[in-house]
Design a protein around this motif. Structure first.
Motif, PDB file in Angstrom:
ATOM      1  N   ILE A 220       1.284  12.958   9.095  1.00  0.00           N
ATOM      2  CA  ILE A 220       1.017  12.680   7.681  1.00  0.00           C
ATOM      3  C   ILE A 220       2.082  11.767   7.092  1.00  0.00           C
ATOM      4  O   ILE A 220       1.786  10.837   6.328  1.00  0.00           O
ATOM      5  CB  ILE A 220       0.944  13.995   6.889  1.00  0.00           C
ATOM      6  CG1 ILE A 220      -0.313  14.782   7.280  1.00  0.00           C
ATOM      7  CG2 ILE A 220       0.940  13.732   5.381  1.00  0.00           C
ATOM      8  CD1 ILE A 220      -0.348  16.201   6.742  1.00  0.00           C
ATOM      9  N   LEU A 221       3.338  11.994   7.450  1.00  0.00           N
ATOM     10  CA  LEU A 221       4.442  11.241   6.856  1.00  0.00           C
ATOM     11  C   LEU A 221       4.828  10.004   7.663  1.00  0.00           C
ATOM     12  O   LEU A 221       5.596   9.173   7.179  1.00  0.00           O
ATOM     13  CB  LEU A 221       5.665  12.143   6.698  1.00  0.00           C
ATOM     14  CG  LEU A 221       5.482  13.321   5.729  1.00  0.00           C
ATOM     15  CD1 LEU A 221       6.701  14.238   5.763  1.00  0.00           C
ATOM     16  CD2 LEU A 221       5.254  12.824   4.309  1.00  0.00           C
ATOM     17  N   ARG A 222       4.303   9.877   8.886  1.00  0.00           N
ATOM     18  CA  ARG A 222       4.675   8.737   9.738  1.00  0.00           C
ATOM     19  C   ARG A 222       4.405   7.402   9.047  1.00  0.00           C
ATOM     20  O   ARG A 222       5.250   6.496   9.056  1.00  0.00           O
ATOM     21  CB  ARG A 222       3.919   8.820  11.067  1.00  0.00           C
ATOM     22  CG  ARG A 222       4.436   7.862  12.161  1.00  0.00           C
ATOM     23  CD  ARG A 222       3.688   6.510  12.175  1.00  0.00           C
ATOM     24  NE  ARG A 222       2.262   6.656  12.322  1.00  0.00           N
ATOM     25  CZ  ARG A 222       1.626   6.662  13.506  1.00  0.00           C
ATOM     26  NH1 ARG A 222       2.292   6.552  14.616  1.00  0.00           N
ATOM     27  NH2 ARG A 222       0.296   6.769  13.527  1.00  0.00           N
ATOM     28  N   ASP A 223       3.252   7.244   8.407  1.00  0.00           N
ATOM     29  CA  ASP A 223       2.914   5.976   7.766  1.00  0.00           C
ATOM     30  C   ASP A 223       3.859   5.655   6.615  1.00  0.00           C
ATOM     31  O   ASP A 223       4.169   4.489   6.371  1.00  0.00           O
ATOM     32  CB  ASP A 223       1.471   5.997   7.273  1.00  0.00           C
ATOM     33  CG  ASP A 223       0.461   5.935   8.416  1.00  0.00           C
ATOM     34  OD1 ASP A 223       0.874   5.629   9.548  1.00  0.00           O
ATOM     35  OD2 ASP A 223      -0.731   6.213   8.167  1.00  0.00           O
ATOM     36  N   ASP A 224       4.313   6.687   5.899  1.00  0.00           N
ATOM     37  CA  ASP A 224       5.275   6.457   4.809  1.00  0.00           C
ATOM     38  C   ASP A 224       6.582   5.902   5.356  1.00  0.00           C
ATOM     39  O   ASP A 224       7.194   5.015   4.759  1.00  0.00           O
ATOM     40  CB  ASP A 224       5.543   7.768   4.059  1.00  0.00           C
ATOM     41  CG  ASP A 224       4.344   8.250   3.275  1.00  0.00           C
ATOM     42  OD1 ASP A 224       3.816   7.469   2.466  1.00  0.00           O
ATOM     43  OD2 ASP A 224       3.939   9.404   3.453  1.00  0.00           O
TER      44      ASP A 224
END
Length: 256
Positions: A220-224
């Motif tokens: 979920i946070l990888r793209d951020d």
């Protein structure tokens, strides 16, 4: 590492979730050789680690969210940066149990001031006895709050001659870009902003879906984190160096 410490109830939800059980298998060491990592720790890090840092690290490791703690080799690097800069006024976004905070407090002179922000004081309370025993509590102003309101208030109140020498960010990855826009106004020209976890278990270099061996929040946070890295790399207001320590540390020097 502190994951989304400014997301409402993130840690409490994680403590109740299946992801918590999957955290035991996670490893922030990005070196290909565990033996090499152990060599670095035993040869260069542990022998020089302050007694109170060691005790806090060991207590944090027993916590269900212990992986959120900053690795000791990263703390060692931060300490050298702070001493080389002769920093006296610093800002920390995301505290957890306070390993990086204690590292900073030990590195700074007696009259230094640290503004430390975290949404949950209960984690800070775990580290507070070690901070007190080390004799550095007087340097710390802990603020229990989401970070953005505090940073916005500081932007409005801090004068040019009151800007920070150094800022360390180890909090909710989806807000790093927002923090950066505030911190670029709060850290003086020539000062340093350091962002933790910018290689995110190495997943930033993996095209497509994140390996299912990781808990959902990693994907979920990888793209951020990927977006942040691209943004920092293209920001002319800073010079940067991304260091493969822990699961990534990006050091930014403000140019203007």
């Amino acid at each position: 590492m502190a994951w989304p410490t400014n997301l409402d109830g993130f840690e409490k939800n994680l403590l109740k979730s299946d992801a918590l059980h999957e955290m035991d298998s996670l490893d922030k060491n990005l070196l290909k050789s565990d033996a090499l990592h152990e060599y670095i720790l035993k040869t260069n890090v542990y022998p020089r680690e302050h007694e109170q840092l060691k005790e806090l690290r060991e207590v944090t490791a027993k916590h269900p969210l212990g992986l959120m703690g900053v690795p000791p080799e990263e703390g060692q690097l931060l300490s050298i940066l702070l001493k080389t800069m002769n920093a006296k006024k610093t800002l920390e976004v995301g505290v957890f149990t306070g390993y990086s905070l204690l590292t900073t407090a030990l590195a700074l002179p007696h009259d230094a001031k640290i503004t430390a922000i975290d949404v949950d004081r209960s984690f800070y309370e775990i580290g507070l006895p070690f901070i007190k025993k080390a004799g550095v509590e007087h340097k710390i102003n802990f603020i229990e709050s989401e970070a953005l309101p505090v940073l916005d208030k500081l932007v409005q109140e801090v004068n040019e001659d009151e800007l920070f020498d150094f800022a360390f960010v180890d909090a909710d990855k989806n807000n790093y870009a927002k923090y950066h826009e505030r911190l670029i106004k709060l850290v003086k020209v020539g000062g340093i902003i350091a962002y933790d976890n910018t290689l995110w278990f190495g997943t930033v270099a993996t095209p497509g879906p994140v390996d299912p061996k990781y808990p959902d929040f990693v994907g979920i946070l990888r793209d951020d984190v990927v977006k942040l890295n691209k943004s920092l790399a293209a920001d002319p207001r800073i010079e940067i160096s991304q260091v493969c320590i822990g699961d990534g540390l990006t050091v930014c020097r403000r140019v203007y």
